[in-house]
Design a protein around this motif. Structure first.
Motif, PDB file in Angstrom:
ATOM      1  N   LYS A 121      13.973 -65.967   1.426  1.00 12.64           N
ATOM      2  CA  LYS A 121      15.404 -66.205   1.659  1.00 12.64           C
ATOM      3  C   LYS A 121      16.195 -66.261   0.361  1.00 12.64           C
ATOM      4  O   LYS A 121      15.724 -66.780  -0.647  1.00 12.64           O
ATOM      5  CB  LYS A 121      15.614 -67.511   2.417  1.00 12.64           C
ATOM      6  N   LEU A 122      17.403 -65.716   0.406  1.00 12.97           N
ATOM      7  CA  LEU A 122      18.311 -65.788  -0.732  1.00 12.97           C
ATOM      8  C   LEU A 122      18.869 -67.200  -0.837  1.00 12.97           C
ATOM      9  O   LEU A 122      19.093 -67.872   0.170  1.00 12.97           O
ATOM     10  CB  LEU A 122      19.459 -64.798  -0.558  1.00 12.97           C
ATOM     11  N   ARG A 123      19.123 -67.665  -2.057  1.00 15.41           N
ATOM     12  CA  ARG A 123      19.691 -69.007  -2.228  1.00 15.41           C
ATOM     13  C   ARG A 123      21.128 -69.062  -1.737  1.00 15.41           C
ATOM     14  O   ARG A 123      21.561 -70.034  -1.150  1.00 15.41           O
ATOM     15  CB  ARG A 123      19.623 -69.414  -3.697  1.00 15.41           C
ATOM     16  N   LYS A 124      21.877 -67.994  -2.028  1.00 16.40           N
ATOM     17  CA  LYS A 124      23.251 -67.878  -1.536  1.00 16.40           C
ATOM     18  C   LYS A 124      23.333 -66.631  -0.663  1.00 16.40           C
ATOM     19  O   LYS A 124      23.502 -65.527  -1.166  1.00 16.40           O
ATOM     20  CB  LYS A 124      24.229 -67.764  -2.703  1.00 16.40           C
ATOM     21  N   PRO A 125      23.169 -66.771   0.659  1.00 14.49           N
ATOM     22  CA  PRO A 125      23.167 -65.607   1.543  1.00 14.49           C
ATOM     23  C   PRO A 125      24.472 -64.811   1.457  1.00 14.49           C
ATOM     24  O   PRO A 125      25.552 -65.375   1.332  1.00 14.49           O
ATOM     25  CB  PRO A 125      22.989 -66.194   2.938  1.00 14.49           C
ATOM     26  N   MET A 126      24.328 -63.484   1.512  1.00 13.31           N
ATOM     27  CA  MET A 126      25.492 -62.606   1.550  1.00 13.31           C
ATOM     28  C   MET A 126      25.894 -62.408   3.006  1.00 13.31           C
ATOM     29  O   MET A 126      25.166 -62.805   3.912  1.00 13.31           O
ATOM     30  CB  MET A 126      25.137 -61.256   0.916  1.00 13.31           C
ATOM     31  N   LYS A 127      27.027 -61.774   3.235  1.00 14.68           N
ATOM     32  CA  LYS A 127      27.461 -61.532   4.603  1.00 14.68           C
ATOM     33  C   LYS A 127      26.520 -60.562   5.321  1.00 14.68           C
ATOM     34  O   LYS A 127      26.303 -60.670   6.511  1.00 14.68           O
ATOM     35  CB  LYS A 127      28.874 -60.957   4.620  1.00 14.68           C
ATOM     36  N   THR A 128      25.973 -59.611   4.583  1.00 10.96           N
ATOM     37  CA  THR A 128      25.159 -58.573   5.212  1.00 10.96           C
ATOM     38  C   THR A 128      23.679 -58.890   5.271  1.00 10.96           C
ATOM     39  O   THR A 128      22.962 -58.311   6.059  1.00 10.96           O
ATOM     40  CB  THR A 128      25.334 -57.242   4.470  1.00 10.96           C
ATOM     41  N   ARG A 129      23.171 -59.782   4.434  1.00 14.88           N
ATOM     42  CA  ARG A 129      21.743 -60.097   4.459  1.00 14.88           C
ATOM     43  C   ARG A 129      21.466 -61.503   3.955  1.00 14.88           C
ATOM     44  O   ARG A 129      22.214 -62.039   3.154  1.00 14.88           O
ATOM     45  CB  ARG A 129      20.939 -59.063   3.685  1.00 14.88           C
ATOM     46  N   GLN A 130      20.377 -62.080   4.453  1.00 15.86           N
ATOM     47  CA  GLN A 130      19.990 -63.435   4.068  1.00 15.86           C
ATOM     48  C   GLN A 130      18.656 -63.463   3.327  1.00 15.86           C
ATOM     49  O   GLN A 130      18.254 -64.500   2.851  1.00 15.86           O
ATOM     50  CB  GLN A 130      19.873 -64.312   5.306  1.00 15.86           C
ATOM     51  N   PHE A 131      17.980 -62.312   3.248  1.00 15.43           N
ATOM     52  CA  PHE A 131      16.655 -62.262   2.648  1.00 15.43           C
ATOM     53  C   PHE A 131      16.636 -61.319   1.453  1.00 15.43           C
ATOM     54  O   PHE A 131      17.330 -60.305   1.435  1.00 15.43           O
ATOM     55  CB  PHE A 131      15.613 -61.794   3.670  1.00 15.43           C
ATOM     56  N   TYR A 132      15.797 -61.656   0.482  1.00 18.09           N
ATOM     57  CA  TYR A 132      15.659 -60.829  -0.706  1.00 18.09           C
ATOM     58  C   TYR A 132      14.916 -59.533  -0.365  1.00 18.09           C
ATOM     59  O   TYR A 132      15.262 -58.470  -0.846  1.00 18.09           O
ATOM     60  CB  TYR A 132      14.902 -61.615  -1.788  1.00 18.09           C
ATOM     61  N   HIS A 133      13.891 -59.636   0.477  1.00 14.97           N
ATOM     62  CA  HIS A 133      13.114 -58.468   0.890  1.00 14.97           C
ATOM     63  C   HIS A 133      13.263 -58.276   2.393  1.00 14.97           C
ATOM     64  O   HIS A 133      13.093 -59.229   3.162  1.00 14.97           O
ATOM     65  CB  HIS A 133      11.628 -58.644   0.577  1.00 14.97           C
ATOM     66  N   MET A 134      13.555 -57.037   2.795  1.00 10.55           N
ATOM     67  CA  MET A 134      13.646 -56.698   4.209  1.00 10.55           C
ATOM     68  C   MET A 134      12.985 -55.337   4.404  1.00 10.55           C
ATOM     69  O   MET A 134      13.128 -54.449   3.573  1.00 10.55           O
ATOM     70  CB  MET A 134      15.096 -56.659   4.684  1.00 10.55           C
ATOM     71  N   LYS A 135      12.249 -55.189   5.511  1.00  9.11           N
ATOM     72  CA  LYS A 135      11.582 -53.924   5.793  1.00  9.11           C
ATOM     73  C   LYS A 135      11.490 -53.739   7.294  1.00  9.11           C
ATOM     74  O   LYS A 135      11.331 -54.688   8.047  1.00  9.11           O
ATOM     75  CB  LYS A 135      10.192 -53.888   5.181  1.00  9.11           C
ATOM     76  N   GLU A 136      11.592 -52.473   7.697  1.00 14.12           N
ATOM     77  CA  GLU A 136      11.507 -52.115   9.104  1.00 14.12           C
ATOM     78  C   GLU A 136      10.100 -51.617   9.419  1.00 14.12           C
ATOM     79  O   GLU A 136       9.537 -50.813   8.681  1.00 14.12           O
ATOM     80  CB  GLU A 136      12.521 -51.007   9.393  1.00 14.12           C
ATOM     81  N   PHE A 137       9.539 -52.106  10.526  1.00 15.07           N
ATOM     82  CA  PHE A 137       8.227 -51.692  10.992  1.00 15.07           C
ATOM     83  C   PHE A 137       8.365 -51.150  12.405  1.00 15.07           C
ATOM     84  O   PHE A 137       8.881 -51.836  13.289  1.00 15.07           O
ATOM     85  CB  PHE A 137       7.241 -52.867  10.996  1.00 15.07           C
TER      86      PHE A 137
END
Length: 94
Positions: free
Chosen positions: A54-70
């Motif tokens: 998780k990001l310390r300061k979430p952005m509007k578009t994402r809350q995680f540092y790493h994201m991947k689609e499976f």
């Protein structure tokens, strides 16, 4: 599920009885969060988008540092909803 996100901690090795050395990568796999469930009807194919670290300061578009689609099967997509946790235990059948 075909994968899970993790953080590489380091490298080590295992010594076999016959003298061979096998390199091992050590990975920390804390629970991943399902951030989006894609369906064949809405998106054209079934998939899960997982978030890790998780990001310390979430952005509007994402809350995680790493994201991947499976990509997953349509039957598996029904088992998940946004906010669910995916852990290493769910990977033991693969």
């Amino acid at each position: 599920m075909s994968g899970i996100l993790g953080k590489k901690i380091g490298m080590t090795r295992i010594f076999q009885d016959d003298g061979r050395v096998i390199p091992i990568t050590v990975v920390e796999c804390s629970p991943n969060e399902v951030t989006q469930v894609k369906t064949a009807e809405k998106d054209g194919y079934p998939a899960l988008v997982l978030g890790f670290s998780k990001l310390r300061k979430p952005m509007k578009t994402r809350q995680f540092y790493h994201m991947k689609e499976f990509k997953i099967t349509a039957a598996d997509a029904a088992n998940y909803k946004k906010g669910d946790q995916v852990t290493v235990e769910s990977m033991k059948d693969i």
